[in-house]
Design an enzyme around this catalytic site. Structure first.
Site, PDB file in Angstrom:
ATOM      1  N   LYS A 102      45.975  49.009  37.099  1.00  0.00           N
ATOM      2  CA  LYS A 102      44.761  49.095  37.927  1.00  0.00           C
ATOM      3  C   LYS A 102      44.588  50.511  38.468  1.00  0.00           C
ATOM      4  O   LYS A 102      43.492  51.083  38.441  1.00  0.00           O
ATOM      5  CB  LYS A 102      44.823  48.113  39.095  1.00  0.00           C
ATOM      6  CG  LYS A 102      44.809  46.669  38.655  1.00  0.00           C
ATOM      7  CD  LYS A 102      44.819  45.729  39.826  1.00  0.00           C
ATOM      8  CE  LYS A 102      45.489  44.429  39.474  1.00  0.00           C
ATOM      9  NZ  LYS A 102      45.087  43.829  38.205  1.00  0.00           N
ATOM     10  N   GLY A 159      43.407  37.454  37.272  1.00  0.00           N
ATOM     11  CA  GLY A 159      43.749  36.067  36.974  1.00  0.00           C
ATOM     12  C   GLY A 159      43.277  35.094  38.048  1.00  0.00           C
ATOM     13  O   GLY A 159      42.891  33.964  37.741  1.00  0.00           O
ATOM     14  N   ASN A 160      43.300  35.543  39.327  1.00  0.00           N
ATOM     15  CA  ASN A 160      42.970  34.609  40.412  1.00  0.00           C
ATOM     16  C   ASN A 160      41.490  34.230  40.458  1.00  0.00           C
ATOM     17  O   ASN A 160      41.102  33.334  41.196  1.00  0.00           O
ATOM     18  CB  ASN A 160      43.428  35.166  41.773  1.00  0.00           C
ATOM     19  CG  ASN A 160      42.662  36.410  42.188  1.00  0.00           C
ATOM     20  OD1 ASN A 160      42.272  37.218  41.344  1.00  0.00           O
ATOM     21  ND2 ASN A 160      42.450  36.576  43.478  1.00  0.00           N
ATOM     22  N   LYS A 176      43.606  44.298  30.568  1.00  0.00           N
ATOM     23  CA  LYS A 176      42.178  44.212  30.912  1.00  0.00           C
ATOM     24  C   LYS A 176      41.734  45.350  31.836  1.00  0.00           C
ATOM     25  O   LYS A 176      40.570  45.759  31.813  1.00  0.00           O
ATOM     26  CB  LYS A 176      41.843  42.851  31.530  1.00  0.00           C
ATOM     27  CG  LYS A 176      42.355  42.626  32.941  1.00  0.00           C
ATOM     28  CD  LYS A 176      41.258  42.591  33.959  1.00  0.00           C
ATOM     29  CE  LYS A 176      41.731  42.453  35.378  1.00  0.00           C
ATOM     30  NZ  LYS A 176      43.098  42.516  35.765  1.00  0.00           N
ATOM     31  N   LYS A 186      53.333  42.809  27.644  1.00  0.00           N
ATOM     32  CA  LYS A 186      52.271  42.094  28.369  1.00  0.00           C
ATOM     33  C   LYS A 186      52.627  40.623  28.545  1.00  0.00           C
ATOM     34  O   LYS A 186      52.852  39.902  27.573  1.00  0.00           O
ATOM     35  CB  LYS A 186      50.968  42.240  27.574  1.00  0.00           C
ATOM     36  CG  LYS A 186      49.811  41.414  28.070  1.00  0.00           C
ATOM     37  CD  LYS A 186      48.983  42.155  29.100  1.00  0.00           C
ATOM     38  CE  LYS A 186      47.838  41.315  29.612  1.00  0.00           C
ATOM     39  NZ  LYS A 186      48.001  40.865  30.989  1.00  0.00           N
TER      40      LYS A 186
HETATM   41  P1  ADP Z   1      45.489  40.562  38.182  1.00  0.00           P
HETATM   42  O1  ADP Z   1      45.583  39.197  37.619  1.00  0.00           O
HETATM   43  O2  ADP Z   1      44.380  40.700  39.166  1.00  0.00           O
HETATM   44  O3  ADP Z   1      45.479  41.641  37.135  1.00  0.00           O
HETATM   45  P2  ADP Z   1      48.234  41.327  38.818  1.00  0.00           P
HETATM   46  O4  ADP Z   1      49.220  40.268  39.206  1.00  0.00           O
HETATM   47  O5  ADP Z   1      48.338  41.913  37.474  1.00  0.00           O
HETATM   48  O6  ADP Z   1      46.788  40.730  39.105  1.00  0.00           O
HETATM   49  O7  ADP Z   1      48.312  42.515  39.903  1.00  0.00           O
HETATM   50  C1  ADP Z   1      48.183  42.279  41.294  1.00  0.00           C
HETATM   51  C2  ADP Z   1      49.546  42.217  41.952  1.00  0.00           C
HETATM   52  O8  ADP Z   1      50.128  43.521  42.013  1.00  0.00           O
HETATM   53  C3  ADP Z   1      49.551  41.778  43.392  1.00  0.00           C
HETATM   54  O9  ADP Z   1      49.661  40.384  43.501  1.00  0.00           O
HETATM   55  C4  ADP Z   1      50.772  42.492  43.991  1.00  0.00           C
HETATM   56  O10 ADP Z   1      51.804  41.589  44.270  1.00  0.00           O
HETATM   57  C5  ADP Z   1      51.225  43.434  42.906  1.00  0.00           C
HETATM   58  N1  ADP Z   1      51.592  44.790  43.331  1.00  0.00           N
HETATM   59  C6  ADP Z   1      52.631  45.492  42.832  1.00  0.00           C
HETATM   60  N2  ADP Z   1      52.725  46.705  43.376  1.00  0.00           N
HETATM   61  C7  ADP Z   1      51.697  46.801  44.259  1.00  0.00           C
HETATM   62  C8  ADP Z   1      51.269  47.859  45.141  1.00  0.00           C
HETATM   63  N3  ADP Z   1      51.886  49.036  45.181  1.00  0.00           N
HETATM   64  N4  ADP Z   1      50.172  47.612  45.905  1.00  0.00           N
HETATM   65  C9  ADP Z   1      49.544  46.426  45.854  1.00  0.00           C
HETATM   66  N5  ADP Z   1      49.913  45.401  45.044  1.00  0.00           N
HETATM   67  C10 ADP Z   1      50.978  45.574  44.249  1.00  0.00           C
HETATM   68 MG    MG Z   2      47.128  41.990  35.696  1.00  0.00          MG
END
Ligand code: ADP
Ligand code: MG
Length: 304
Positions: free
Chosen positions: A267, A15-16, A205, A125
């Site tokens: 991820k 998203g960023n 995604k 979601k």
């Molecule tokens: P994107 O939009 O890139 O898919 P998400 O918000 O879905 O981003 O996922 C990234 C987020 O996951 C980070 O901002 C972080 O706060 C969170 N997160 C949760 N658990 C973990 C972890 N174990 N290690 C790293 N980040 C984590």
């Molecule tokens: Mg995400």
């Protein structure tokens, strides 16, 4: 750790890449943000890599749904396709500024899902903005939307997120990529389709990116997000960022529950699935350090 030139990489943007927390959703913010990703991608291409790009669309598809909430005109499948056009257009324009006009192309992509996927009965979601509890209750009554509490505080609309099984436009994406185009595909996880018809839901995604990377026979899956790597014991005093990690070790941490669903969970799962199905390296790290993550110098590097 290094891959030879000419290898194929799938880059998944979070998203960023378009919208930072707290920023309004509009063309100015998206134009400003998308340049970072475009610069990294074009650098990869300049170094001889074939790049296929995918991206999330949670904030944007939720935004479009909200715009028409009093007079719904299009269903979620069509809105998902709309965000692929919108974000794909911004991405290819930004990439073309570095590589030359016409070097990149966005493909509106559908993914097949199981019609009976249990996810349809259990929406998870997050899409759209954060709401206060009262607002969420009101919207839920009025529009039949489902809401869940978001870990960042507040409430957010949730929709079903079925598992992607097959990428319908795969062969088209492959041919465009082999012909030298930078291809943007499966944006927003692709439009979920069952029996040839779009369905109400948003595919994750990261899972779509893993499927795309596996089916394309890519060597590298690069997942760029807003955190500088994968942590165990995240946000606890004993948190530790993983550098180079073997897939079986990462699977153990996954089973131990270090990675929540809806953020880091998919991820890590995407990285695990990609490596177990023949990928050489999956890298997860911050968009701002994207080039270094690509080179294996930053972020978390998942290998066999
Ligand atoms: P994107 O939009 O890139 O898919 P998400 O918000 O879905 O981003 O996922 C990234 C987020 O996951 C980070 O901002 C972080 O706060 C969170 N997160 C949760 N658990 C973990 C972890 N174990 N290690 C790293 N980040 C984590
Ligand atoms: Mg995400």
């Amino acid at each position: 750790m290094y891959l030879d030139k000419g290898v194929k990489a799938v880059v998944a943007l979070g998203g960023n890449a378009f919208n930072k927390p707290g920023e309004p959703i509009n063309q100015d913010t998206h134009l400003k943000n998308v340049d970072t990703a475009a610069r990294i991608i074009s650098r990869m291409v300049d170094e001889g890599y074939r790049v296929v790009v995918t991206h999330g669309n949670g904030p944007q598809v939720g935004f479009l749904a909200e715009l028409q909430r009093d007079k719904p005109a299009f269903m979620l499948d069509a809105l998902n396709a709309a965000t692929q056009g919108l974000l794909g257009y911004l991405l290819v324009s930004a990439i073309d500024r570095y590589l030359g006009t016409g070097r990149s192309v966005a493909v509106v992509t559908r993914v097949e899902v199981d019609c009976g996927d249990p996810a349809f009965k259990n929406p998870t979601k997050y899409i759209g903005p954060l709401y206060h509890e009262r607002e969420a209750e009101e919207l839920s009554k009025r529009y039949g939307w489902h809401f869940r509490q978001d870990p960042r505080g507040g409430w957010r609309r949730v929709v079903p997120s079925p598992t992607p099984r097959r990428i319908i436009e795969l062969e088209a994406v492959r041919r465009l990529s082999d012909a030298g185009y930078v291809v943007v595909a499966a944006g927003g996880g692709g439009v979920p389709t069952c029996n040839g018809q779009g369905v109400e839901g948003v595919v994750d995604k990261d899972l779509a990116a893993a499927l795309l990377a596996t089916e394309l026979g890519a060597d590298l899956l690069l997942i760029l997000t807003d955190v500088d790597g994968v942590y165990i014991n995240y946000r606890k005093p004993n948190q530790r960022r993983l550098g180079i990690v073997h897939v079986d070790e990462l699977e153990r941490y996954y089973a131990e529950g270090h990675f929540p669903p809806g953020s880091m969970g998919p991820k890590v799962l995407a990285a695990i699935e990609f490596i177990k199905r023949g990928g050489r390296r999956a890298a997860i790290g911050a968009l701002e350090e994207g080039y270094e993550v690509f080179r294996g110098l930053r972020g978390t590097q998942v290998v066999l």
